[in-house]
Motif scaffolding. Structure first.
Motif, PDB file in Angstrom:
ATOM      1  N   SER A   2      -7.069   7.551   4.375  1.00 22.35           N
ATOM      2  CA  SER A   2      -7.140   6.124   4.094  1.00 22.35           C
ATOM      3  C   SER A   2      -6.065   5.365   4.866  1.00 22.35           C
ATOM      4  O   SER A   2      -5.106   5.959   5.378  1.00 22.35           O
ATOM      5  CB  SER A   2      -6.960   5.867   2.591  1.00 22.35           C
ATOM      6  OG  SER A   2      -5.615   6.125   2.224  1.00 22.35           O
ATOM      7  N   ASN A   5      -2.774   5.835   3.179  1.00 21.88           N
ATOM      8  CA  ASN A   5      -2.219   7.166   3.424  1.00 21.88           C
ATOM      9  C   ASN A   5      -1.650   7.263   4.830  1.00 21.88           C
ATOM     10  O   ASN A   5      -0.563   7.820   5.032  1.00 21.88           O
ATOM     11  CB  ASN A   5      -3.277   8.240   3.179  1.00 21.88           C
ATOM     12  CG  ASN A   5      -2.669   9.612   3.070  1.00 21.88           C
ATOM     13  OD1 ASN A   5      -2.553  10.312   4.076  1.00 21.88           O
ATOM     14  ND2 ASN A   5      -2.292   9.992   1.860  1.00 21.88           N
ATOM     15  N   ASP A  41       0.237   7.435  -0.733  1.00 20.80           N
ATOM     16  CA  ASP A  41      -0.483   6.158  -0.770  1.00 20.80           C
ATOM     17  C   ASP A  41       0.320   5.076  -1.487  1.00 20.80           C
ATOM     18  O   ASP A  41       0.522   3.989  -0.945  1.00 20.80           O
ATOM     19  CB  ASP A  41      -1.828   6.310  -1.486  1.00 20.80           C
ATOM     20  CG  ASP A  41      -2.833   7.146  -0.731  1.00 20.80           C
ATOM     21  OD1 ASP A  41      -2.537   7.577   0.410  1.00 20.80           O
ATOM     22  OD2 ASP A  41      -3.921   7.395  -1.283  1.00 20.80           O
TER      23      ASP A  41
END
Length: 125
Positions: A2, A5, A41
Motif C-alpha cells: 500500500s 506501507n 502503515d
C-alpha cells in the motif's frame, strides 16, 4: 504494498537506519507479519511521515513518551535514531527534563542513564 506501507518503510529506514529495519524484517514471521505491517502503515506511514512536525520534533516527543512509559528498549533505539532525525544531545536532555516533571523523576533518571550510555557509544563509533 500500500501507499502507507511504502511511505512508512521509507520513513522507517530514514529514522532507524537500513541495518535496523533489515534485521527487523528478517526476524518477521507469519505470526507477527500483520502486526509489523500495521506498525509500518500507522506509525511510520502516517504519524512519522506527517508534514506538520519535523523528524527532530517527532523524535523528541517519542523519546519523552517512551521514557515516561518506561519503554526503555524502544527508548534506546530512538536515542540511536537521533543521529538521523537531527535531535541533539541538548534536545534529548530537555525532553527528559520534561519527563522528570510530568511523568516522574525515576523514569527520567533511568532514561538519562540509558541516553548517556548510548550517546557515549555513538560518539565512540
Amino acid at each position: 504494498m500500500s501507499e502507507a506501507n511504502s511511505k512508512g518503510m521509507e520513513t522507517r529506514r530514514a529514522v532507524l537506519g537500513d541495518a535496523h529495519v533489515d534485521r527487523a524484517e528478517a526476524a518477521k514471521t507469519d505470526f507477527d507479519a500483520p502486526f509489523q505491517t500495521m506498525i509500518t502503515d500507522a506509525a511510520w506511514g502516517n504519524v512519522w511521515s506527517g508534514d506538520h512536525w519535523t523528524k527532530r520534533e517527532r523524535s523528541m516527543v517519542t523519546l519523552a513518551l517512551l521514557a515516561a512509559l518506561g519503554h526503555y528498549e524502544e527508548f534506546e533505539m530512538h536515542v540511536r535514531a537521533t543521529a538521523r532525525t537531527g535531535a541533539t544531545m541538548e534536545d534529548i536532555r530537555e525532553a527528559l527534563m520534561h519527563v522528570g516533571i510530568y511523568a516522574g523523576v525515576p523514569h527520567a533518571n533511568h532514561a538519562f542513564k540509558i541516553a548517556k550510555k548510548v550517546l557515549a557509544e555513538m560518539k565512540d563509533s
